[in-house]
Design an enzyme around this catalytic site. Structure first.
Site, PDB file in Angstrom:
ATOM      1  CD  GLU A 180      -4.808  -6.097   9.001  1.00 50.55           C
ATOM      2  OE1 GLU A 180      -4.388  -4.970   8.686  1.00 50.55           O
ATOM      3  OE2 GLU A 180      -4.121  -7.120   8.840  1.00 50.55           O
TER       4      GLU A 180
ATOM      5  NE  ARG B  13      -3.011   4.965   5.551  1.00 51.09           N
ATOM      6  CZ  ARG B  13      -2.766   3.708   5.937  1.00 51.09           C
ATOM      7  NH1 ARG B  13      -2.215   3.478   7.116  1.00 51.09           N
ATOM      8  NH2 ARG B  13      -3.055   2.698   5.146  1.00 51.09           N
TER       9      ARG B  13
HETATM   10  C1  UD1 Z   1      -1.908  -4.388   4.964  1.00 58.82           C
HETATM   11  C2  UD1 Z   1      -2.185  -5.683   5.732  1.00 58.82           C
HETATM   12  C3  UD1 Z   1      -1.451  -5.625   7.058  1.00 58.82           C
HETATM   13  C4  UD1 Z   1       0.015  -5.456   6.824  1.00 58.82           C
HETATM   14  C5  UD1 Z   1       0.303  -4.242   5.952  1.00 58.82           C
HETATM   15  C6  UD1 Z   1       1.758  -4.279   5.499  1.00 58.82           C
HETATM   16  C7  UD1 Z   1      -4.415  -6.448   5.090  1.00 58.82           C
HETATM   17  C8  UD1 Z   1      -5.848  -6.546   5.500  1.00 58.82           C
HETATM   18  N1  UD1 Z   1      -3.616  -5.832   5.949  1.00 58.82           N
HETATM   19  O1  UD1 Z   1      -2.440  -3.314   5.705  1.00 58.82           O
HETATM   20  O2  UD1 Z   1      -1.678  -6.832   7.810  1.00 58.82           O
HETATM   21  O3  UD1 Z   1       0.696  -5.332   8.067  1.00 58.82           O
HETATM   22  O4  UD1 Z   1      -0.502  -4.262   4.747  1.00 58.82           O
HETATM   23  O5  UD1 Z   1       2.112  -3.132   4.778  1.00 58.82           O
HETATM   24  O6  UD1 Z   1      -4.037  -6.960   4.041  1.00 58.82           O
HETATM   25  N2  UD1 Z   1      -5.273  -2.817  -2.048  1.00 58.82           N
HETATM   26  C9  UD1 Z   1      -6.001  -3.181  -3.165  1.00 58.82           C
HETATM   27  N3  UD1 Z   1      -7.350  -3.278  -3.085  1.00 58.82           N
HETATM   28  C10 UD1 Z   1      -8.030  -3.051  -1.938  1.00 58.82           C
HETATM   29  C11 UD1 Z   1      -7.285  -2.676  -0.792  1.00 58.82           C
HETATM   30  C12 UD1 Z   1      -5.920  -2.573  -0.870  1.00 58.82           C
HETATM   31  O7  UD1 Z   1      -5.422  -3.406  -4.230  1.00 58.82           O
HETATM   32  O8  UD1 Z   1      -9.256  -3.178  -1.952  1.00 58.82           O
HETATM   33  C13 UD1 Z   1      -3.811  -2.703  -2.150  1.00 58.82           C
HETATM   34  C14 UD1 Z   1      -3.333  -1.304  -1.860  1.00 58.82           C
HETATM   35  O9  UD1 Z   1      -3.238  -0.568  -3.065  1.00 58.82           O
HETATM   36  C15 UD1 Z   1      -1.975  -1.517  -1.230  1.00 58.82           C
HETATM   37  C16 UD1 Z   1      -2.070  -2.891  -0.621  1.00 58.82           C
HETATM   38  O10 UD1 Z   1      -3.194  -3.517  -1.190  1.00 58.82           O
HETATM   39  O11 UD1 Z   1      -0.928  -1.513  -2.185  1.00 58.82           O
HETATM   40  C17 UD1 Z   1      -2.201  -2.829   0.890  1.00 58.82           C
HETATM   41  O12 UD1 Z   1      -3.350  -2.071   1.234  1.00 58.82           O
HETATM   42  P1  UD1 Z   1      -3.333  -1.054   2.449  1.00 58.82           P
HETATM   43  O13 UD1 Z   1      -4.682  -0.439   2.554  1.00 58.82           O
HETATM   44  O14 UD1 Z   1      -2.162  -0.164   2.364  1.00 58.82           O
HETATM   45  O15 UD1 Z   1      -3.174  -2.078   3.670  1.00 58.82           O
HETATM   46  P2  UD1 Z   1      -2.577  -1.802   5.105  1.00 58.82           P
HETATM   47  O16 UD1 Z   1      -3.585  -1.106   5.928  1.00 58.82           O
HETATM   48  O17 UD1 Z   1      -1.241  -1.185   4.983  1.00 58.82           O
HETATM   49 CA    CA Z   2      -0.044  -0.307   3.259  1.00 60.08          CA
END
Ligand code: UD1
Ligand code: CA
Length: 470
Positions: free
Chosen positions: A160, A17
């Site tokens: 979620e 995004r």
């Molecule tokens: C996530 C949470 C959500 C919360 C929100 C808060 C989950 C499933 N959901 O959603 O409940 O309200 O954050 O900001 O956790 N990342 C990895 N590896 C992956 C996927 C993500 O390292 O495979 C890292 C991303 O780089 C990021 C963080 O985890 O820094 C959060 O991932 P993101 O995809 O932004 O989650 P949200 O959809 O924001």
């Molecule tokens: Ca996030």
């Protein structure tokens, strides 16, 4: 606070995004990459080791992280981004058989503070819960995981956005994504996660339901939304950066800095200040800038990686990058100090003066319309208005050396390489291409000739000519 605290910073995601070639966690907020903020908060809460889970743009992120943190943090690689639960698994594996409390934070949440991370670890301990997490109430919960509480008031699970029913989407208590878990319990709970959800990922948020399934309670700490805003797009980046900017300015104010219009300035988090510094409106201070006691930075100045020693005044609209200004100097208005510009104590640089890789010695002055590049000027010298060091011949750059007490008259061009010996004198309008010995006067220009009465005759002739014009 408990001694055994480790932290995982999850930062492997792509950050789609952001619509950017730069990995999301390297986008800067107040001059620091996003990932540095939660990492410093974890270190500040006493976590050690701190493991950063990298994936997308891993090599670039790794280099940035090493530049900033050296060996004080560890990194682990999540090669395929299979969800936050999977990322936590990868991070936990890097801890080996470690035992204690594991803090888990997201690399895209720059606003969290050490105090509240430490408070969460404390809470987990006091309650003996295998899992403790922050929650936040927000006006607009869109995009966040919602906290579903049972009839006993305790959290039952997190749902979620993409998996939520319209009714669940109306819940305004959200999951900001900050967790403290017992390492041993976490290992088994992460092992049991399944991707049975809308995104087909392993959700870290399913830990809440896992704790409940184990018949264990989940402790929660409500933290203000100002600390929990995540960054998914550039609008959220700007909003988070604004909060960080407020904090940076507040801290500087408490340390003795007056901002004449605080809402108008840009100040990077790493900028340092002495006491009784005054910063005018619309000033930008970035990088490793260090502004010492009693310095005044006038309106509209831009200082990057610049050190200004005590008592100096930077007059309005000056631009300084990689410069060092000594004590009691004055700079500007409208001066430009480029990398390698050095002003010794009490030197003056005035309007429309540019310096690059040039030193102006103690008490020396270049007050108007001058270019000093690749130049060394001694103490007590006066560089007249319009002086230019001609340092570049189209191929190479050459040095100009000006001794102590030299007087360079206005509009002189000094063709480098050239040396003007101490106490030397350069006549105004000279082009100097040969060295000037100590205490010598150099005149390098056409000799003046006066023709008495010639102007009056010239005027008369011109008048005749104008009359004849058709
Ligand atoms: C996530 C949470 C959500 C919360 C929100 C808060 C989950 C499933 N959901 O959603 O409940 O309200 O954050 O900001 O956790 N990342 C990895 N590896 C992956 C996927 C993500 O390292 O495979 C890292 C991303 O780089 C990021 C963080 O985890 O820094 C959060 O991932 P993101 O995809 O932004 O989650 P949200 O959809 O924001
Ligand atoms: Ca996030």
């Amino acid at each position: 606070m408990e001694r055994n605290v480790a932290a995982l910073v999850l930062a492997a995601g792509k950050g789609t995004r952001m619509s950017s070639a730069l990995p999301k966690v390297l986008h800067p907020a107040c001059g620091k990459p996003l990932i540095a903020w939660p990492t410093e908060a974890a270190l500040g809460a006493g976590a050690s080791p701190v493991v950063l889970v990298l994936g997308h743009g891993g090599d670039v992120v790794e280099r940035a992280v090493r530049r900033r943190f050296g060996d004080t943090v560890r990194t682990a690689r999540q090669e395929a981004q299979l969800g936050t639960g999977h990322a936590a698994r990868v991070g936990l594996e890097a801890l080996g058989a470690w035992s204690g409390t594991v803090l888990i934070v997201y690399g895209d949440c720059p606003l969290l503070t050490s105090e509240h991370l430490a408070a969460l670890v404390d809470l987990r301990h006091r309650t003996a819960a295998p899992l403790a997490l922050w929650t936040t109430r927000v006006d607009d919960p869109h995009g966040y995981g919602r906290v579903l509480r049972g009839s006993d008031g305790l959290p039952e699970r997190i749902v979620e956005e993409k998996d939520a029913t319209p009714e669940q989407r109306r819940i305004d208590e959200i999951n900001p994504g900050v967790y403290a878990a017992d390492a041993a319990w976490l290992r088994t709970a992460l092992g049991r996660l399944t991707p049975a959800n809308a995104q087909g990922e392993l959700y870290l948020t399913d830990l809440v339901a896992a704790a409940r399934a184990d018949g264990r309670g989940v402790a929660t700490l409500e933290v203000d939304a100002k600390e929990t805003q995540g960054v998914n797009d550039r609008a959220q980046l700007a909003a988070a950066a604004a909060v960080l900017q407020e904090r940076v300015i507040r801290r500087a104010q408490l340390e003795g800095v007056t901002f004449l219009l605080p809402t108008s300035v840009v100040v990077d988090a790493d900028v340092r200040f002495g006491v009784d510094v005054t910063v005018g409106p619309l000033v930008q201070l970035t990088g490793a800038t260090d502004v010492k006691d009693e310095v005044v930075v006038g309106a509209g100045c831009v200082l990057h990686d610049t050190v200004v020693a005590a008592g100096s005044i930077i007059h309005p609209y000056s631009v300084c990058d990689g410069a060092r200004v000594g004590e009691g100097c004055t700079v500007g208005p409208f001066a430009r100090l480029r990398p390698g510009a050095v002003l010794d104590e009490g030197a003056h640089v005035g309007n429309f003066v540019e310096m690059k890789k040039a030193r102006l010695g103690k008490g020396s002055k270049a007050n108007h319309l001058t270019y000093l590049g690749d130049a060394e000027v001694g103490a007590g010298a006066n560089i007249g208005a319009g002086t230019i060091t001609c340092n570049y011949d189209g191929v190479g750059k050459y040095q100009t050396t000006i001794g102590d007490g030299v007087f360079v008259g206005s509009n002189a061009t000094l063709v480098a390489p050239v040396t003007i010996g101490r106490g030397g004198y350069v006549a105004a309008g000279s082009t100097i291409s040969a060295d000037v010995p100590e205490d010598a006067l150099a005149i390098g220009r056409g000799r003046q000739e006066n023709k008495p009465g010639y102007a009056a005759g010239l005027r008369a002739r011109n008048a005749e000519r104008a009359k004849k014009k058709p």
